[in-house]
Design a protein around this motif. Structure first.
Motif, PDB file in Angstrom:
ATOM      1  N   ASN A 100      -5.808  10.780  -5.472  1.00 18.59           N
ATOM      2  CA  ASN A 100      -5.824  10.050  -4.364  1.00 18.59           C
ATOM      3  C   ASN A 100      -5.892   8.677  -4.715  1.00 18.59           C
ATOM      4  OD1 ASN A 100      -7.054   9.770  -1.151  1.00 18.59           O
ATOM      5  ND2 ASN A 100      -7.930   8.178  -2.570  1.00 18.59           N
ATOM      6  N   ASN A 101      -6.580   8.111  -5.785  1.00 22.15           N
ATOM      7  CA  ASN A 101      -6.633   6.869  -5.848  1.00 22.15           C
ATOM      8  C   ASN A 101      -5.460   6.193  -6.605  1.00 22.15           C
ATOM      9  OD1 ASN A 101      -9.177   6.674  -4.758  1.00 22.15           O
ATOM     10  ND2 ASN A 101     -10.482   6.814  -6.711  1.00 22.15           N
ATOM     11  N   TYR A 102      -4.928   7.055  -7.446  1.00 26.77           N
ATOM     12  CA  TYR A 102      -3.812   6.690  -8.200  1.00 26.77           C
ATOM     13  C   TYR A 102      -2.275   6.919  -7.889  1.00 26.77           C
ATOM     14  CZ  TYR A 102      -7.273   5.616 -12.014  1.00 26.77           C
ATOM     15  OH  TYR A 102      -8.049   5.161 -12.624  1.00 26.77           O
ATOM     16  N   GLN A 103      -2.434   7.406  -6.450  1.00 33.68           N
ATOM     17  CA  GLN A 103      -0.835   7.013  -5.789  1.00 33.68           C
ATOM     18  C   GLN A 103      -0.588   5.607  -5.715  1.00 33.68           C
ATOM     19  OE1 GLN A 103       0.657   9.721  -3.860  1.00 33.68           O
ATOM     20  NE2 GLN A 103      -1.001  11.050  -4.665  1.00 33.68           N
ATOM     21  N   THR A 104       0.609   5.605  -5.731  1.00 32.73           N
ATOM     22  CA  THR A 104       1.300   4.329  -5.782  1.00 32.73           C
ATOM     23  C   THR A 104       0.803   3.603  -4.448  1.00 32.73           C
ATOM     24  OG1 THR A 104       3.270   4.935  -7.078  1.00 32.73           O
ATOM     25  CG2 THR A 104       3.371   2.847  -5.671  1.00 32.73           C
ATOM     26  N   ASN A 105       0.228   2.590  -4.458  1.00 32.16           N
ATOM     27  CA  ASN A 105      -0.362   1.985  -3.124  1.00 32.16           C
ATOM     28  C   ASN A 105      -0.581   0.393  -3.409  1.00 32.16           C
ATOM     29  OD1 ASN A 105      -3.212   1.384  -3.864  1.00 32.16           O
ATOM     30  ND2 ASN A 105      -3.099   3.703  -4.319  1.00 32.16           N
ATOM     31  N   THR A 106      -0.870  -0.376  -2.248  1.00 24.99           N
ATOM     32  CA  THR A 106      -1.170  -1.771  -2.482  1.00 24.99           C
ATOM     33  C   THR A 106      -2.035  -2.212  -3.208  1.00 24.99           C
ATOM     34  OG1 THR A 106      -2.324  -1.715  -0.206  1.00 24.99           O
ATOM     35  CG2 THR A 106      -0.119  -2.015  -0.086  1.00 24.99           C
ATOM     36  N   VAL A 107      -2.971  -1.488  -3.622  1.00 27.14           N
ATOM     37  CA  VAL A 107      -4.027  -1.828  -4.587  1.00 27.14           C
ATOM     38  C   VAL A 107      -3.399  -2.135  -5.795  1.00 27.14           C
ATOM     39  CG1 VAL A 107      -6.234  -0.959  -5.920  1.00 27.14           C
ATOM     40  CG2 VAL A 107      -6.072  -0.737  -3.307  1.00 27.14           C
ATOM     41  N   TRP A 108      -2.656  -1.159  -6.239  1.00 24.27           N
ATOM     42  CA  TRP A 108      -2.161  -1.472  -7.712  1.00 24.27           C
ATOM     43  C   TRP A 108      -0.917  -2.295  -7.864  1.00 24.27           C
ATOM     44  CZ3 TRP A 108      -6.091  -0.188  -9.961  1.00 24.27           C
ATOM     45  CH2 TRP A 108      -6.811   0.797  -9.623  1.00 24.27           C
ATOM     46  N   LEU A 109      -0.107  -2.636  -6.646  1.00 26.01           N
ATOM     47  CA  LEU A 109       0.910  -3.433  -6.297  1.00 26.01           C
ATOM     48  C   LEU A 109       0.689  -5.005  -6.844  1.00 26.01           C
ATOM     49  CD1 LEU A 109       3.923  -3.084  -6.021  1.00 26.01           C
ATOM     50  CD2 LEU A 109       3.398  -3.852  -3.637  1.00 26.01           C
ATOM     51  N   ALA A 110       1.137  -5.518  -7.833  1.00 20.18           N
ATOM     52  CA  ALA A 110       0.844  -7.048  -7.864  1.00 20.18           C
ATOM     53  C   ALA A 110       2.015  -7.725  -7.770  1.00 20.18           C
ATOM     54  CB  ALA A 110       0.367  -6.973  -9.480  1.00 20.18           C
ATOM     55  N   ASP A 111       1.876  -8.900  -7.500  1.00 22.97           N
ATOM     56  CA  ASP A 111       2.977  -9.881  -7.280  1.00 22.97           C
ATOM     57  C   ASP A 111       3.372 -10.414  -8.723  1.00 22.97           C
ATOM     58  OD1 ASP A 111       4.953 -12.257  -7.024  1.00 22.97           O
ATOM     59  OD2 ASP A 111       3.631 -13.360  -5.673  1.00 22.97           O
ATOM     60  N   ARG A 112       4.255 -10.078  -9.627  1.00 24.36           N
ATOM     61  CA  ARG A 112       4.522 -10.634 -10.857  1.00 24.36           C
ATOM     62  C   ARG A 112       5.335 -11.885 -10.979  1.00 24.36           C
ATOM     63  NH1 ARG A 112       7.409  -6.461 -15.501  1.00 24.36           N
ATOM     64  NH2 ARG A 112       6.565  -7.894 -17.293  1.00 24.36           N
ATOM     65  N   SER A 113       5.543 -12.449 -10.126  1.00 20.51           N
ATOM     66  CA  SER A 113       6.046 -13.933 -10.112  1.00 20.51           C
ATOM     67  C   SER A 113       5.234 -14.852 -10.732  1.00 20.51           C
ATOM     68  CB  SER A 113       6.348 -14.584  -8.503  1.00 20.51           C
ATOM     69  OG  SER A 113       7.048 -13.560  -7.982  1.00 20.51           O
TER      70      SER A 113
END
Length: 208
Positions: free
Chosen positions: A127-140
């Motif tokens: 559940n927690n390690y699905q690709t989702n916005t918690v793990w999506l980071a702005d790498r700029s």
């Protein structure tokens, strides 16, 4: 949408999650298609390319006055995303991975309900390690790639030596500053690797 704070909150939510076992401290997802189920059909496109940024840019600044000068080179990227999936740092405990101080201090517990990351578990958590916005980071990022402060010795001084044409004393810094939105890791050298080294160089350049 947040983190479940209690079993009662899980039980009373009309929308049910079917991505894995859900307990207090686990991530709460948005029902994207409105069927009151959280499953693979709620996946939507997120972020930008994670392989290379859409935007590269650079600019430099310089000035001189009475022999003193300064030069700075900035480089950066834009529209650049990355999944925070580095083992131990963002994927601790499971599979004999170690745990970072950063994750430990930002994990959910009953006493830390405003946590940035979900609870710890020694078991795999689909559940927690699905690709989702918690793990999506702005790498700029924007980096001060080079900066140099220098002094050009006056020609009148150098003429007295009769063999030195020009001379410059300088202090040069490399990768001293980085402005980004990723905690702990270097956005340019991402992962459980060494970040780019910062360096400070003092030198004398002489021309004959």
């Amino acid at each position: 949408m947040g983190i479940y704070q209690s079993q009662e909150e899980i039980d009373n939510r009309e929308v049910k999650q079917y991505l894995g076992d859900v307990r207090p401290g686990d991530l709460m997802f948005k029902d994207q298609n409105g069927d009151n189920r959280i499953d693979a059909y709620d996946q939507v496109a997120l972020g930008y390319n994670s392989t290379c940024p859409e935007i590269y840019y650079s600019f430099d600044l310089g000035a001189e006055y009475k022999g003193w000068g300064v030069y700075a080179l900035f480089q950066g990227t834009g529209n650049y995303s990355k999944l925070l999936d580095t083992r131990s740092i963002y994927r601790p405990i499971v599979g004999n991975n170690t745990i970072s101080t950063y994750y430990y201090e930002n994990r959910w517990t009953p006493d830390n309900q405003d946590a940035k990351y979900p609870r710890l578990s020694t078991q795999s958590n689909t559940n927690n390690y699905q690709t989702n916005t918690v793990w999506l980071a702005d790498r700029s990022f924007l980096k001060l790639r080079n900066i140099e402060v220098y002094y050009n010795f006056p020609k009148s001084w150098l003429q007295k030596t009769k063999f030195i044409g020009d001379a410059r004393l300088y202090v040069r810094g490399v990768d001293l500053l980085c402005f980004d939105k990723i905690d702990v890791l270097d956005p340019e050298s991402y992962g459980a690797t060494n970040p780019l080294n910062k360096s400070l160089i003092v030198g004398l350049k002489v021309g004959f």
